[in-house]
Every structure is written in C-alpha cells, then in structure tokens.
Design an enzyme around this catalytic site. Structure first.
Site, PDB file in Angstrom:
ATOM      1  N   SER A 149       0.867  -1.184   0.000  1.00 45.95           N
ATOM      2  CA  SER A 149       0.000   0.000   0.000  1.00 45.95           C
ATOM      3  C   SER A 149       0.892   1.219   0.000  1.00 45.95           C
ATOM      4  O   SER A 149       2.030   1.171   0.496  1.00 45.95           O
ATOM      5  CB  SER A 149      -0.889   0.010   1.244  1.00 45.95           C
ATOM      6  OG  SER A 149      -1.546   1.256   1.387  1.00 45.95           O
TER       7      SER A 149
ATOM      8  N   TYR B 291      -2.326  -1.265  10.037  1.00 44.20           N
ATOM      9  CA  TYR B 291      -2.383  -1.394   8.580  1.00 44.20           C
ATOM     10  C   TYR B 291      -1.087  -0.893   7.960  1.00 44.20           C
ATOM     11  O   TYR B 291      -0.455  -1.587   7.152  1.00 44.20           O
ATOM     12  CB  TYR B 291      -3.572  -0.611   8.037  1.00 44.20           C
ATOM     13  CG  TYR B 291      -3.745  -0.763   6.542  1.00 44.20           C
ATOM     14  CD1 TYR B 291      -4.423  -1.843   6.004  1.00 44.20           C
ATOM     15  CD2 TYR B 291      -3.222   0.185   5.666  1.00 44.20           C
ATOM     16  CE1 TYR B 291      -4.578  -1.984   4.635  1.00 44.20           C
ATOM     17  CE2 TYR B 291      -3.369   0.059   4.301  1.00 44.20           C
ATOM     18  CZ  TYR B 291      -4.050  -1.024   3.794  1.00 44.20           C
ATOM     19  OH  TYR B 291      -4.192  -1.170   2.430  1.00 44.20           O
TER      20      TYR B 291
END
Length: 286
Positions: free
Chosen positions: A150, A172
């Site tokens: 990401s 995350y």
C-alpha cells in the site's frame, strides 16, 4: 496463447475486490487458479468481508474463461490451513507458478483496540508470510511471487499525533511496510534460484475497503456520518493525478505483468500503481 498460459496461480483474498479481479484476470490469460478467502467478518473491522457466495461467484467467473479453479475457505493467519490449501491446489493442478498474496483488512477505529491491531497484523503481515512460505516448496525457476502492499507502507510513521488512539489503523501501515521489507529480502535470497518476488503498492482502490463507513470518516472527519458522496469529494486529495481512486483492474494488469514472462527479470521491485500518490506526499528516493 495467453500471457500466463499453462501456469497455476494461488490467490488469497479472492472472494471479491482486488483478489477476485486478480484471479479472474490471470484466468483470462490462461492460468488455473487456487482461490482462497476467509469468508467471514471480523468484529474489529467496520465493514463486511467476502461471503461464501462471493467466493463461489469468483469461481464462476474463472470457469467462464475456460480455466479451472479450486476454492478454499480459510484464514490466511492459520499457517496449517494455508499450507493445506496450497497442497490441495498442487494435488489438483500438478504445480504452482504464481503466488498473489492479496488478502488484507483495515482495522480502522476497531474495538477492542489491541485485538484490532492483532487482527490486522495477523491478516496483512502474517497472512502474507504464510501464503508465500507455504508456496515456496513448490516453486520452480520462473515462478513469480506478488504481494499487495500500500502507499501507506511508504508513509513516515515516526510522528504520531495521538499514539494508541487507533491501533488498528496504525497496524495497517505497519503491516504493509513490514511485508514490503520481507518480500524485498526474500527476493534477494530467491534470485539465484530464478524465482522472482515483488510488491505492488496501490493508492485508494475502488473496493469495499475504501467504500466503507470507517474510510468515509477518515476522509471526512468534519462530518458525523459522512456518506460515499461526501467522501468522494475528498478522495482525490490522496493522488497527484485528478482521480479519486484506481480500479481493481488497474492493479490486476500490474499483477498480470509481474506474473508473466514479460517481467522475467523484474524482482525485488516496489511497484506503485498510485496515480502519483507517492509524488504528492513523499520525498524523492532513488
């Protein structure tokens, strides 16, 4: 012939979103697919996961391409179940050529906070490692490993305005950064064996993770109950190009390239498909 004709791919998180898109795109280009998904919700995640019916629909879409598919319902955090899924696929198809470690969750504002941290780390980081390491014994020269990172992996996490306030959300970013380091180092070790490993970094991607209440609140903290329409006004702030997000198909085209022999000498790469997100937010690095 397709660009991955005759190959076998193991795809995690294949029930919907990017995972489904990757599995179907690879099948369209000639690969048989082992499709895995947890198919159940997390109490610490504020949006629904794929259902068994979603995974069945993925299988239907793959079969419509003329390719074969094996579906497995399992949690990527469970190493033994992931290993069993890989073995099932190899027993069915005779080999394994491509690994796409896509499964991931976003535990934004999850409660209890410590469990939100653990669920996110277990899925995104440990789950990626489990998928790859279960596959390694079967991979031969020419095989390709692709993990989904990401743009959050590239962010500077050294300054936290409110430590501990959102452990799931922080997990995350941490998980994506650490899996990127893992794949980089693994690529170094696998290169002499002719096996490639790369990380793909999306920006906002138009999937149920982005199109969810927790993400709407991230982008519109000024509103008590922001809607999709409210959030989409601010989604473009993440990218340098004037778009709110990329589509799963944009990521799948990159997955296909990395999986194919067209990228036979591409390994150890952190490939951004981010509409210029990195250009907008991060300092230049070679």
């Amino acid at each position: 012939m397709g660009r991955v004709q005759g190959k076998v791919a193991f795809v995690t998180g294949a029930g919907r979103g990017q995972g489904r898109s990757h599995a179907v795109r690879l099948a369209e280009e000639g690969a048989d697919i082992v499709a895995l998904d947890i198919c159940k919700d997390f109490e610490t995640v504020g949006y629904s996961m794929a259902s068994p019916e979603d995974l069945e629909e993925t299988a239907n879409l793959i079969e419509k391409t003329g390719q074969r598919v094996v579906t497995v319902v399992a949690d990527v955090a469970d190493a033994s179940k992931v290993a069993a899924a890989v073995k099932q696929g190899v027993d069915e198809f005779g080999k394994l050529d491509i690994v796409v470690a896509q499964a991931g969750i976003m535990g934004l504002t999850g409660e209890p906070a410590i469990k939100a941290w653990s669920d996110t780390i277990n899925t995104n980081l440990i789950g990626t490692i489990n998928a790859i390491q279960a596959s390694l014994p079967y991979l031969e020269p020419g095989a390709s490993i692709i993990a989904t990172g990401s743009t959050a992996a590239l962010m500077d996490l050294s300054k936290k305005d409110n430590p501990g306030a959102d452990m799931g959300g922080q997990a995350y970013s941490v998980s994506k950064r650490l899996l990127s380091q893992y794949v980089h180092d693994l690529a170094t070790e696998l290169a002499p064996r002719g096996i490639r490993a790369n990380v793909l970094h999306p920006t906002n991607c138009n999937t149920p993770m982005l199109q969810s209440e927790p993400m709407y609140k991230v982008f519109r903290p000024d509103l008590e109950k922001p809607t999709r329409e409210d959030a989409e006004l601010t989604f473009p702030v993440q990218q340098a190009m004037p778009v709110p997000y990329v589509e799963p198909e944009d990521m799948s085209n990159a997955v296909l390239w990395l999986a194919s022999d067209e990228a036979r000498y591409v390994t150890g790469v952190q490939l951004r498909v981010d509409a210029g997100s990195y250009l907008k937010w991060y300092d230049y690095h070679i």
